[in-house]
Design a protein around this motif. Structure first.
Motif, PDB file in Angstrom:
ATOM      1  N   LEU A  39       0.841  -1.204   0.000  1.00 53.42           N
ATOM      2  CA  LEU A  39       0.000   0.000   0.000  1.00 53.42           C
ATOM      3  C   LEU A  39       0.874   1.252   0.000  1.00 53.42           C
ATOM      4  CD1 LEU A  39      -2.967  -0.809   2.376  1.00 53.42           C
ATOM      5  CD2 LEU A  39      -2.594  -1.439   0.012  1.00 53.42           C
ATOM      6  N   PHE A  46      -9.212   0.411  -1.997  1.00 49.50           N
ATOM      7  CA  PHE A  46      -7.942   1.107  -2.242  1.00 49.50           C
ATOM      8  C   PHE A  46      -7.172   0.429  -3.370  1.00 49.50           C
ATOM      9  CE2 PHE A  46      -3.451   1.917  -1.498  1.00 49.50           C
ATOM     10  CZ  PHE A  46      -3.412   3.254  -1.162  1.00 49.50           C
ATOM     11  N   LEU A  56      -3.243  10.870  -2.686  1.00 53.39           N
ATOM     12  CA  LEU A  56      -2.855   9.650  -1.976  1.00 53.39           C
ATOM     13  C   LEU A  56      -1.541   9.773  -1.204  1.00 53.39           C
ATOM     14  CD1 LEU A  56      -3.868   6.576  -4.174  1.00 53.39           C
ATOM     15  CD2 LEU A  56      -5.034   7.591  -2.233  1.00 53.39           C
ATOM     16  N   ALA A  89       8.758  10.599 -16.081  1.00 51.78           N
ATOM     17  CA  ALA A  89       8.338   9.864 -14.882  1.00 51.78           C
ATOM     18  C   ALA A  89       9.502   9.058 -14.317  1.00 51.78           C
ATOM     19  CB  ALA A  89       7.151   8.955 -15.202  1.00 51.78           C
ATOM     20  N   LEU A  96       2.092   1.819  -3.522  1.00 52.14           N
ATOM     21  CA  LEU A  96       1.032   2.334  -4.402  1.00 52.14           C
ATOM     22  C   LEU A  96       0.691   3.784  -4.071  1.00 52.14           C
ATOM     23  CD1 LEU A  96      -1.358  -0.746  -4.529  1.00 52.14           C
ATOM     24  CD2 LEU A  96      -0.052   0.214  -6.429  1.00 52.14           C
ATOM     25  N   SER A  97       0.791   4.132  -2.785  1.00 47.94           N
ATOM     26  CA  SER A  97       0.397   5.491  -2.410  1.00 47.94           C
ATOM     27  C   SER A  97       1.452   6.518  -2.802  1.00 47.94           C
ATOM     28  CB  SER A  97       0.131   5.570  -0.912  1.00 47.94           C
ATOM     29  OG  SER A  97       1.352   5.619  -0.207  1.00 47.94           O
ATOM     30  N   ILE A  98       2.673   6.074  -3.072  1.00 46.76           N
ATOM     31  CA  ILE A  98       3.726   7.052  -3.369  1.00 46.76           C
ATOM     32  C   ILE A  98       3.935   7.230  -4.882  1.00 46.76           C
ATOM     33  CG2 ILE A  98       5.861   5.708  -3.479  1.00 46.76           C
ATOM     34  CD1 ILE A  98       6.974   7.652  -1.414  1.00 46.76           C
ATOM     35  N   VAL A  99       3.416   6.292  -5.667  1.00 49.16           N
ATOM     36  CA  VAL A  99       3.590   6.359  -7.128  1.00 49.16           C
ATOM     37  C   VAL A  99       3.148   7.707  -7.723  1.00 49.16           C
ATOM     38  CG1 VAL A  99       2.787   5.381  -9.315  1.00 49.16           C
ATOM     39  CG2 VAL A  99       3.608   3.884  -7.512  1.00 49.16           C
ATOM     40  N   PRO A 100       2.008   8.284  -7.285  1.00 44.09           N
ATOM     41  CA  PRO A 100       1.597   9.551  -7.906  1.00 44.09           C
ATOM     42  C   PRO A 100       2.638  10.662  -7.808  1.00 44.09           C
ATOM     43  CG  PRO A 100      -0.204   8.646  -6.626  1.00 44.09           C
ATOM     44  CD  PRO A 100       0.984   7.780  -6.348  1.00 44.09           C
ATOM     45  N   TRP A 101       3.533  10.597  -6.831  1.00 46.19           N
ATOM     46  CA  TRP A 101       4.600  11.588  -6.731  1.00 46.19           C
ATOM     47  C   TRP A 101       5.451  11.623  -7.986  1.00 46.19           C
ATOM     48  CZ3 TRP A 101       7.583  11.868  -1.437  1.00 46.19           C
ATOM     49  CH2 TRP A 101       6.929  12.792  -0.619  1.00 46.19           C
ATOM     50  N   ALA A 102       5.622  10.468  -8.626  1.00 44.73           N
ATOM     51  CA  ALA A 102       6.499  10.395  -9.790  1.00 44.73           C
ATOM     52  C   ALA A 102       5.753  10.743 -11.080  1.00 44.73           C
ATOM     53  CB  ALA A 102       7.131   9.016  -9.894  1.00 44.73           C
ATOM     54  N   LEU A 103       4.460  11.058 -10.966  1.00 45.28           N
ATOM     55  CA  LEU A 103       3.670  11.339 -12.172  1.00 45.28           C
ATOM     56  C   LEU A 103       3.227  12.799 -12.180  1.00 45.28           C
ATOM     57  CD1 LEU A 103       1.460   8.115 -12.031  1.00 45.28           C
ATOM     58  CD2 LEU A 103       3.479   8.479 -13.444  1.00 45.28           C
ATOM     59  N   PRO A 104       3.980  13.668 -12.867  1.00 42.61           N
ATOM     60  CA  PRO A 104       3.583  15.075 -12.934  1.00 42.61           C
ATOM     61  C   PRO A 104       2.272  15.254 -13.696  1.00 42.61           C
ATOM     62  CG  PRO A 104       5.693  14.694 -14.044  1.00 42.61           C
ATOM     63  CD  PRO A 104       5.177  13.370 -13.631  1.00 42.61           C
ATOM     64  N   GLU A 144      -3.835   4.014 -11.487  1.00 44.60           N
ATOM     65  CA  GLU A 144      -2.376   4.048 -11.540  1.00 44.60           C
ATOM     66  C   GLU A 144      -1.864   3.021 -12.544  1.00 44.60           C
ATOM     67  OE1 GLU A 144      -0.323   3.280  -7.811  1.00 44.60           O
ATOM     68  OE2 GLU A 144      -1.061   5.201  -7.080  1.00 44.60           O
ATOM     69  N   ILE A 166      13.005  10.494  -6.482  1.00 41.54           N
ATOM     70  CA  ILE A 166      12.187  10.253  -5.293  1.00 41.54           C
ATOM     71  C   ILE A 166      12.692   9.016  -4.548  1.00 41.54           C
ATOM     72  CG2 ILE A 166       9.884   9.566  -4.539  1.00 41.54           C
ATOM     73  CD1 ILE A 166       8.882  11.497  -6.817  1.00 41.54           C
ATOM     74  N   MET A 205      11.811  11.358 -12.446  1.00 43.46           N
ATOM     75  CA  MET A 205      11.194  11.717 -11.166  1.00 43.46           C
ATOM     76  C   MET A 205      11.270  10.552 -10.199  1.00 43.46           C
ATOM     77  SD  MET A 205       9.091  14.766 -11.693  1.00 43.46           S
ATOM     78  CE  MET A 205       7.769  14.474 -10.577  1.00 43.46           C
ATOM     79  N   ALA A 206      10.971   9.343 -10.693  1.00 49.80           N
ATOM     80  CA  ALA A 206      10.955   8.167  -9.817  1.00 49.80           C
ATOM     81  C   ALA A 206      12.330   7.928  -9.212  1.00 49.80           C
ATOM     82  CB  ALA A 206      10.481   6.942 -10.585  1.00 49.80           C
ATOM     83  N   LEU A 251      -6.235  10.685  -6.678  1.00 51.33           N
ATOM     84  CA  LEU A 251      -4.953   9.995  -6.881  1.00 51.33           C
ATOM     85  C   LEU A 251      -3.790  10.878  -6.406  1.00 51.33           C
ATOM     86  CD1 LEU A 251      -3.541   7.506  -8.179  1.00 51.33           C
ATOM     87  CD2 LEU A 251      -3.303   8.879 -10.230  1.00 51.33           C
ATOM     88  N   GLY A 294       8.922  18.348 -12.522  1.00 55.67           N
ATOM     89  CA  GLY A 294       7.528  18.110 -12.883  1.00 55.67           C
ATOM     90  C   GLY A 294       6.728  19.390 -13.051  1.00 55.67           C
ATOM     91  N   PHE A 314      -8.885   1.051  -6.720  1.00 57.02           N
ATOM     92  CA  PHE A 314      -8.644   2.429  -7.157  1.00 57.02           C
ATOM     93  C   PHE A 314      -7.247   2.562  -7.764  1.00 57.02           C
ATOM     94  CE2 PHE A 314      -7.142   6.760  -6.492  1.00 57.02           C
ATOM     95  CZ  PHE A 314      -8.188   7.501  -7.013  1.00 57.02           C
ATOM     96  N   CYS A 315      -6.248   2.020  -7.064  1.00 56.13           N
ATOM     97  CA  CYS A 315      -4.878   2.136  -7.566  1.00 56.13           C
ATOM     98  C   CYS A 315      -4.705   1.367  -8.872  1.00 56.13           C
ATOM     99  CB  CYS A 315      -3.882   1.640  -6.523  1.00 56.13           C
ATOM    100  SG  CYS A 315      -3.754   2.749  -5.135  1.00 56.13           S
TER     101      CYS A 315
END
Lengths: 291, 312
Positions: free
Chosen positions: A117, B45, A161, B290, A120-128, B53, B297, B293-294, A158, B247, B48-49
Motif C-alpha cells: 500500500l 484502495f 494519496l 516519470a 502504491l500510495s507514493i507512485v503519484p509523486w512520480a507522475l507530474p 495508476e 524520489i 522523477m521516480a 490519486l 515536474g 482504485f490504484c
C-alpha cells in the motif's frame, strides 16, 4: 524548539566567539533575504490589485476596489469557483474513504500488506500533471469518452494519496492503534465504540491535514484541469490564466482571492501540526503538484 | 510487556491469516489461501490504484512502443528524444531543476537553521510565511513576479528611479532562464525549509555540548559531526527539490506561455496540439520524465530511511 548553539555564549575565548558570530550573521542575512524574497511578490500582488495606475511611479498613484468588482462580476467567476469547490469537496470525501479503511486494516490486522500500500500510495509523486493528463486521456477519455469532470476528480484523489496516506499512517502509528483498540476491547468496548471514541479522535489530526492539503491542491491545480477537462469544465485556475492574458490587475485581484484562501488553509495546517506534533499532524508535502 | 510490539503484531497477523484461511478453504492451494485471507477493507484502495495508476501507466508504456501510439512495434518514439526540439527541452528542464534545487537547498537549509534559532512570535511568523508561500505557485506566482520584476514591476521601477539603471530590455528580463530561475527559487526555498526543518531541529544539543567539553570548537563540531549527520537529510531534500522542479509546468507556462522550452511544456504541446498529436512520442517523453522523477524520489526515500537511524 531546540537552540542550535546552547554552549554558554560568554565563556568562550574571543577567537571562537567571533567565528561563531560570523556564522550567526550569515544565518541572519540568509533569513532576512529569504523573508524579503518570499514576502515581496505577495505584497506586490496585493498592491497591484488595489492600484489605479502603477506603472510609472514606485508607489501606486491611487487605490481602488474596481478590479475586485470586475473580477467577481465576470460571468466566469462563480461557475469556475463553484466547480473548483465541487472538485475539492468530492476529492476530500473520496480520498479518506479509500485510505482510512485500508490503513485501519493494515494497522489492526494485516501489517504485511503495508509495504504494498505504501508503494502504491507514493507512485503519484512520480507522475507530474502533464504525464497524468496524457495517461488518463489515452486510457479512458479517448477510448471510452468517460465524464471528464468525474475523471478529473478521481485524478485529484490519486494526487492526494501520497499525503493522505502518510498523514493518516503517521496518526495511527502515533496513537498505537492496535494496542489502544485491544485495551479498549479488554475493557468491554464494542467495535463501534472503539471506532468512535478511540480511533476516530486519534486519526482526526492526520485526516484534517490531509483534507486541508487537498483544499490547497484543488484551488491551484492548473495542468490537469486545463489538459483533461479543458474548455468544457473550466475551474478557478483556468479562469485565472484567462484573466491574466487580458488584464493583469483583474488577474491580481483573483490571485489575492486565491491567496487569501491559501493563507487560511496553510495557517490551519500549521495550527494542526503545531498542536499535534506527536500525533502525526505534519503531513507529507505535495511535491510537484500545482507548480 | 517484554516482547517488542512489532513482533507481536506480525505474529498475531500470521495467526489471524492462518485461522481465516483454514476456516474458509482447507488449504487447497496457496492462491486460494491468499484470496481467502484478503482483508476486504483494503480492496477499494487496491481497485482504485489498479484503475487510476496501473492501467494508465501500462497504457503509456504500451503506446510508447507503438507507431503513433497504435501501430506496429517500434523504438522510434524513444529515438525521437534525440531530435533537437525534444533534446533541448529535456536538457533545459534538467539544468533548470538541478540549478534551482542546488540554490534552493543551500539557501533553504540556512533559512531552516536560522528559523530553529528564533523563538516565540518571530518563529511563528516565519513559519506562517513559509507555509503560505510553499502553497503559492503556478499561474498566480508568475503574475506576482511580473508585478515585482516585470518590465514595469516594483523592483524595476525602484532601480530605475533610485539608480537610474534600466533593467529592461538589455540587462535583465523576467521572461528568460535567469527570470525563470528566480521564480522557481520562490517555491524551492519554502519546500526546502519544510523538508529540512525537522532534521535540523533534531540535531541534539547534547552532541554539541559533548563536543565542546572534549575541546572541539564549533567549527570542528560542524565539520566532524554536524555536517556529516546532516548530509543524508540534505541530499534527500535536494533530490525532492529536483523532482519538484522537473515536474513543474504551470509556473513556466504562466510566465512565458511556452517560449521557454521545458520538457513538461513540450509534453503539454503534444497533448494539446490537435494536428500533430503523436501519442507514441508523447508517451515516450512522459515515461522518460516519470522515470527521472521516480529515480530522484527513490534516492530521497532511501536517504530518508538512513536519516531515521541518526535523528530519532
Amino acid at each position: 524548539m531546540v537552540s542550535l548553539i546552547p554552549v554558554a555564549e560568554t565563556a568562550l575565548p574571543g577567537s571562537r566567539r567571533s567565528r561563531r558570530s560570523t556564522g550567526a550573521v550569515l544565518l541572519r542575512v540568509a533569513l532576512i533575504a529569504a523573508a524579503l524574497y518570499l514576502a515581496l511578490p505577495l505584497l506586490a500582488t496585493v498592491a497591484f490589485s488595489l492600484a489605479t495606475v502603477w506603472s510609472r511611479t514606485i508607489v501606486p498613484e491611487g487605490f481602488t476596489f474596481d478590479w475586485y468588482n470586475a473580477a467577481i462580476a465576470d460571468d466566469r467567476f462563480w461557475p469556475t469557483t463553484i466547480r473548483t469547490l465541487q472538485a475539492t469537496t468530492a476529492a476530500a470525501i473520496i480520498s479518506p474513504l479509500l485510505v482510512v479503511p485500508a490503513l485501519l486494516m493494515v494497522h489492526l490486522r494485516a501489517p504485511r500488506w503495508k509495504p504494498w500500500l505504501e508503494f502504491l500510495s507514493i507512485v503519484p509523486w512520480a507522475l507530474p500533471g502533464v504525464v497524468l493528463a496524457l495517461a488518463m486521456i489515452r486510457a479512458y477519455i479517448s477510448p471510452f469518452n468517460v465524464s471528464r469532470p468525474g475523471l478529473l476528480i478521481l485524478t485529484y484523489v490519486l494526487l492526494s494519496l501520497p499525503f493522505m496516506f502518510r498523514s493518516i499512517d503517521a496518526a495511527l502509528s502515533a496513537i498505537d492503534a492496535r494496542t489502544l483498540s485491544e485495551a479498549a476491547q479488554m475493557l468491554g468496548a464494542g467495535w463501534f465504540d472503539i471506532g468512535r471514541r478511540v480511533l476516530l479522535p486519534g486519526i482526526m489530526p492526520g485526516l484534517m491535514s490531509g483534507i486541508l492539503l487537498i483544499a490547497a491542491l484543488g484551488a491551484g491545480e492548473y495542468a490537469l484541469a486545463s489538459l483533461m477537462a479543458g474548455s468544457g469544465w473550466k475551474t478557478f485556475p483556468i479562469y485565472q490564466a484567462q484573466a491574466q492574458s487580458v488584464d493583469g490587475r483583474i488577474a491580481s485581484a483573483l490571485a489575492v482571492i486565491g491567496l487569501f484562501y491559501t493563507l487560511v488553509v496553510s495557517l490551519s495546517l500549521l495550527f494542526i501540526a503545531g498542536r499535534n506534533q506527536n500525533r502525526g499532524g505534519t503531513a507529507g508535502l505535495p511535491i510537484a503538484a500545482n507548480k | 510487556m517484554a516482547i517488542p510490539t512489532e513482533l507481536t503484531a506480525d505474529a498475531l497477523a500470521r495467526v489471524d491469516d492462518a485461522g481465516l484461511a483454514s476456516s474458509t478453504s482447507a488449504r487447497v492451494s496457496p492462491w486460494r489461501t491468499r484470496l481467502g485471507s484478503l482483508p476486504w477493507p483494503i480492496v477499494p484502495f487496491l481497485i482504485f490504484c489498479f484503475v487510476l495508476e496501473i492501467v494508465p501507466v501500462t497504457i503509456l508504456i504500451r503506446d510508447s512502443f507503438r507507431e503513433l501510439g497504435m501501430g506496429a512495434f517500434t523504438l522510434r518514439n524513444y529515438a525521437a528524444l534525440a531530435e533537437p526540439l525534444y533534446w533541448h527541452s529535456l536538457r533545459n528542464s534538467v539544468l533548470l531543476s538541478a540549478g534551482t534545487a542546488l540554490l534552493g537547498a543551500f539557501w533553504g537549509a540556512l533559512v531552516a537553521a536560522a528559523i530553529v534559532r528564533e523563538r516565540g512570535r518571530a518563529q511563528r511568523w516565519l513559519m506562517g510565511l513559509v507555509a503560505t508561500t510553499s502553497n503559492f505557485s503556478g499561474i498566480p506566482l508568475a503574475l506576482a513576479f511580473i508585478a515585482v520584476l516585470g518590465a514595469s514591476g516594483f523592483i524595476t521601477l525602484l532601480v530605475r528611479t533610485l539608480f537610474g539603471f534600466r533593467l529592461y530590455p538589455q540587462n535583465f528580463t523576467l521572461y528568460s532562464w535567469t527570470g525563470l530561475t528566480l521564480v522557481y527559487l520562490y517555491f524551492q526555498i519554502p519546500l526546502m525549509v519544510l523538508l529540512f526543518l525537522p532534521a535540523i531541529a533534531r540535531l541534539k544539543p547534547q552532541w554539541q555540548e559533548a563536543a565542546a567539553m572534549l575541546g572541539a570548537s564549533s567549527w570542528v563540531f560542524w565539520r566532524r559531526v554536524g555536517l556529516p549527520v546532516m548530509a543524508a537529510p540534505f541530499t534527500a531534500a535536494l533530490a525532492l527539490l529536483f523532482a519538484n522542479a522537473l515536474g513543474a509546468y504551470a509556473t513556466a507556462w504562466g510566465l512565458s506561455g511556452g517560449k521557454l522550452s521545458l520538457f513538461t511544456i513540450q509534453i503539454a504541446f503534444e497533448v494539446n496540439g490537435d494536428v500533430s498529436f503523436d501519442p507514441g512520442k508523447a508517451s515516450a517523453m512522459s515515461l522518460t520524465l516519470a522515470l527521472l522523477m521516480a529515480v530522484s524520489i527513490l534516492v530521497a526515500q532511501l536517504l530518508a530511511r538512513r536519516t531515521q537511524r541518526w535523528l530519532v
